[in-house]
Write an enzyme that holds these catalytic residues in place. Structure first.
Site, mmCIF file in Angstrom:
data_model
loop_
_atom_site.group_PDB
_atom_site.id
_atom_site.type_symbol
_atom_site.label_atom_id
_atom_site.label_comp_id
_atom_site.label_asym_id
_atom_site.label_seq_id
_atom_site.Cartn_x
_atom_site.Cartn_y
_atom_site.Cartn_z
ATOM 1 N N HIS B 55 -24.776 31.265 24.417
ATOM 2 C CA HIS B 55 -26.231 31.332 24.545
ATOM 3 C C HIS B 55 -26.749 29.919 24.837
ATOM 4 O O HIS B 55 -26.089 28.927 24.504
ATOM 5 C CB HIS B 55 -26.858 31.865 23.256
ATOM 6 C CG HIS B 55 -26.681 33.353 23.073
ATOM 7 N ND1 HIS B 55 -27.510 34.122 22.278
ATOM 8 C CD2 HIS B 55 -25.776 34.216 23.607
ATOM 9 C CE1 HIS B 55 -27.106 35.402 22.315
ATOM 10 N NE2 HIS B 55 -26.057 35.474 23.110
ATOM 11 N N GLU B 57 -29.017 28.081 23.520
ATOM 12 C CA GLU B 57 -29.195 27.188 22.365
ATOM 13 C C GLU B 57 -27.848 26.644 21.876
ATOM 14 O O GLU B 57 -27.740 25.463 21.508
ATOM 15 C CB GLU B 57 -29.878 27.927 21.205
ATOM 16 C CG GLU B 57 -31.302 28.394 21.504
ATOM 17 C CD GLU B 57 -31.353 29.838 22.013
ATOM 18 O OE1 GLU B 57 -30.413 30.264 22.736
ATOM 19 O OE2 GLU B 57 -32.321 30.538 21.695
ATOM 20 N N CYS B 85 -31.978 34.245 18.840
ATOM 21 C CA CYS B 85 -31.328 35.397 18.196
ATOM 22 C C CYS B 85 -30.751 34.919 16.851
ATOM 23 O O CYS B 85 -30.712 33.718 16.579
ATOM 24 C CB CYS B 85 -30.230 35.960 19.106
ATOM 25 S SG CYS B 85 -28.675 35.051 19.038
ATOM 26 N N CYS B 88 -28.081 32.161 17.115
ATOM 27 C CA CYS B 88 -28.619 30.844 17.480
ATOM 28 C C CYS B 88 -29.489 30.263 16.367
ATOM 29 O O CYS B 88 -29.433 29.057 16.105
ATOM 30 C CB CYS B 88 -29.401 30.950 18.781
ATOM 31 S SG CYS B 88 -28.326 31.329 20.189
#
Lengths: 158, 158
Positions: B55, B57, B85, B88
């Site tokens: 992801h 992040e 999410c 993260c």
């Protein structure tokens, strides 16, 4: 659980022990198996690699997915020497394995200084109640990109 | 928030747009700044790298920590094009930045097919209530390694 499960968990615990002995990071290890085969493993390397995401489960998931050339762990089993922290459990939900076995509990982890439970409690809060500043900014500009995604004909969903 | 915050968030949104155009993954971008300097950035690469943890992040946190040679983001600000999410947000709590700005909300993400909220709800459940099998196994054997960690004189805590 059966002897195969115990064999893989023993390896996860062995990886945790190696990590402590070799000063890689915290006392955590993880193995991912598909059937009788190990397809990914790891131990915590946060402090030795300056990477707060280098938990045993994250490293093992990345390795397992690389070996399968997919971003999903369908039918796989994760063996981790400790109950996953919220970051790792989130990663596990994204990877979608069939089963997860853990050895020590989050209470055991808290007893030796790893307070995952605090992060679990923070995650349940609304953004304005968190101990960390978490605020929205420029939503309209970013929504335009979401619109592009929604309209994209060749997108690969996950 | 000020013009500097808006500048960094614009870059995060630009990274999200690039990711969609270049088929790297979902429509998400992230920038990490310390003062006026970008020290890490990323966009979602889940599908293009077969890595469910890739992801925006996570990639940005890894890069920022590498550039600072530390596993902590003290005093840094994270700008992400969408509310993080659980994976993260867990990573963000481990990295401990000073502030987090996000653009789109998790409801916006759900509207284009990314159901982070489902994972948030799963994380709040007790292990025996989850939709995924999550069970304890061989706790006593793993506790022995935790004991080694507790007794280790040269451990680096995080």
């Amino acid at each position: 659980m059966n002897d195969t499960d115990r064999f893989f968990m023993s390896r996860a615990i062995e990886l945790a022990k190696m990590g402590v002995e070799e000063n890689l990071g915290g006392p955590f290890g993880c193995v991912i198996a598909r059937g009788d085969e190990i397809i990914g493993e790891g131990n915590n390397r946060v402090t030795s690699t300056s990477d707060p995401t280098a938990h045993a489960e994250i490293i093992a998931i990345r390795e397992a997915c690389k070996s399968l050339s997919t971003f999903q762990l369908d039918g796989c089993t994760i063996y981790t020497s400790c109950e996953p922290c919220p970051m790792c459990l989130g990663a596990i939900y994204w990877a979608r394995p069939a089963r997860v076995f853990y050895a020590c509990t989050r209470a055991d982890a808290a007893a030796i200084g790893f307070d995952d439970d605090h992060i679990y409690k923070e995650l349940e809060k609304a953004n304005e109640e968190r101990e960390m500043v978490l605020m929205s900014l420029m939503r309209d500009e970013a929504l335009e990109v979401f619109g592009r995604w929604a309209a994209k004909p060749d997108k690969i969903e996950y």
